[in-house]
Design a protein around this motif. Structure first.
Motif, PDB file in Angstrom:
ATOM      1  N   GLU A 284     -71.536 -35.832 -16.974  1.00  0.00           N
ATOM      2  CA  GLU A 284     -70.105 -35.847 -16.614  1.00  0.00           C
ATOM      3  C   GLU A 284     -69.461 -34.519 -16.733  1.00  0.00           C
ATOM      4  O   GLU A 284     -69.150 -34.094 -17.854  1.00  0.00           O
ATOM      5  N   SER A 342     -64.210 -35.432 -13.132  1.00  0.00           N
ATOM      6  CA  SER A 342     -63.965 -36.576 -12.101  1.00  0.00           C
ATOM      7  C   SER A 342     -62.518 -37.061 -12.287  1.00  0.00           C
ATOM      8  O   SER A 342     -61.849 -37.666 -11.407  1.00  0.00           O
ATOM      9  N   ARG A 343     -61.632 -36.795 -13.298  1.00  0.00           N
ATOM     10  CA  ARG A 343     -60.372 -37.139 -13.485  1.00  0.00           C
ATOM     11  C   ARG A 343     -59.425 -36.167 -12.461  1.00  0.00           C
ATOM     12  O   ARG A 343     -58.345 -36.677 -12.057  1.00  0.00           O
ATOM     13  N   ALA A 345     -60.949 -34.361  -9.656  1.00  0.00           N
ATOM     14  CA  ALA A 345     -61.353 -34.318  -8.349  1.00  0.00           C
ATOM     15  C   ALA A 345     -60.980 -35.306  -7.618  1.00  0.00           C
ATOM     16  O   ALA A 345     -60.602 -36.499  -7.835  1.00  0.00           O
ATOM     17  N   ASP A 347     -61.119 -38.506  -5.018  1.00  0.00           N
ATOM     18  CA  ASP A 347     -62.031 -39.672  -5.093  1.00  0.00           C
ATOM     19  C   ASP A 347     -62.573 -40.083  -3.761  1.00  0.00           C
ATOM     20  O   ASP A 347     -62.055 -40.359  -2.611  1.00  0.00           O
TER      21      ASP A 347
END
Length: 351
Positions: A284, A342-343, A345, A347
């Motif tokens: 991650e 990921s928070r 980027a 979706d």
């Protein structure tokens, strides 16, 4: 979340019941709870405290209407904000003189919507009346929320306009220091203002769903740069952000830049800013972003937290999932933030 919110109170969608005799309070509360409505019984002693938790509807029985209870409700009604008008359901005895009681309560409780029932009243009729009153109250809550949002937007707009004007003045001063002719000053100043305008257009009105972090940084910092200037260094790998993440970072970088030109590394010709970010490779990936100032005036911890700092802390904590680190080192401000990539980027599952 406060204890009031955690208990489902303070949200204007629950029922407070004042029925001190027999089992009226417990029966009414059970009746409402069976229909999925939150309800709480009050004693005369705790009526004032429970009213302060903002019930959606107040249910009062005839026998509860003593002078003390009437005065307590009257005091609560007088303290209501302008958007609020609490519905009060009054359950009268069969032999009560409704017109006299209604006239007395209307005089004592002018800022309330009073609904009268004579007992015995059918359970379905009472529940329907309370549900209708709650819907009215929830609409009042929507008005409250709208007014609060409008107030916040006005404060934010005022803050943004003041920052923009301060930025324009600072850009002029920066441009003037390096100008060798009036024509050069005018051209450079006009170009920087145009770049500032482009930032606002790009951040607030851009189409598309992704934006490169490098583009965000360059668009925000472009007004403070010129071809000959090396005061700002931007360094980091290619990172694609969602539009919301890009907007939040752009606004935060703008706050840092505005602070730098007022008090920090951009307020002096010898000042320097380094903006850098990196990604930690793992299952991650984690993005770490740093803003480092040097060469400016000696930094002093501010005596109060300004709107810009509050905005950055709240917005970036929500975006990154971790709070930013802001250090007022004497030789220059240090700012850093890290969080899962990921928070930030886009979706791809939505593509």
């Amino acid at each position: 979340m406060s204890d009031v919110e955690r208990n489902g109170l303070g949200t204007l969608d629950w029922v407070l019941i004042l029925a001190p005799y027999r089992k009226d309070a417990g029966y009414t509360a059970s009746l409402l709870q069976e229909r999925g409505l939150r309800a709480r019984a009050a004693s005369p002693e705790d009526l004032e405290g429970l009213l302060a938790l903002s019930p959606g509807v107040l249910v009062v029985t005839h026998e509860a209407l003593n002078p003390q209870a009437i005065a307590t409700v009257e005091s609560f009604l007088q303290s209501q904000p302008n958007w609020s008008e609490i519905p009060i359901v009054v359950l009268l005895d069969r032999g009560a003189q409704q017109s006299r009681i209604q006239a007395a309560l209307s005089a004592a409780w002018p800022r309330s919507r009073q609904i009268y029932y004579q007992r015995p009243v059918a359970a379905l009729e009472l529940i329907s009346g309370i549900q209708s009153a709650l819907l009215t109250r929830i609409r009042q809550r929507d008005v409250r929320d709208y007014l609060e949002r409008e107030t916040e937007l006005r404060l934010e707009l005022n803050h943004r306009v003041k920052n923009i004007l301060a930025t324009v003045i600072s850009i002029f001063d920066m441009t003037r220091r390096g100008a060798i002719s009036a024509e050069g000053l005018a051209e450079d100043f006009k170009g920087r203002l145009r770049a500032l305008s482009d930032v606002h257009s790009a951040v607030f009105a851009a189409g598309g769903e992704t934006v490169a972090l490098t583009d965000v940084a360059k668009s925000v910092l472009a007004p403070y740069l010129s071809k000959q200037q090396t005061a700002i260094t931007i360094d980091g790998p290619e990172v694609l952000l969602s539009r919301d993440a890009g907007t939040t970072l752009a606004l935060s970088l703008h706050e840092l830049a505005t602070n730098a030109i007022k008090y920090g590394g951009l307020s002096r010709p010898e000042g320097r800013i380094r903006l850098e970010w990196n990604i930690t490779a793992s299952s991650e990936p984690v993005l770490t972003l740093r803003w480092i100032e040097s060469g400016g005036p000696s930094v002093v911890q501010p005596s109060r937290v300004g709107y810009g700092t509050r905005y950055m802390r709240a917005a970036l904590t929500s975006l990154f999932g971790e709070a930013p680190d802001l250090v007022f080192a004497s030789d220059g401000l240090r700012f850093s933030i890290r969080g899962l990539l990921s928070r930030l980027a886009p979706d791809e599952r939505l593509g």
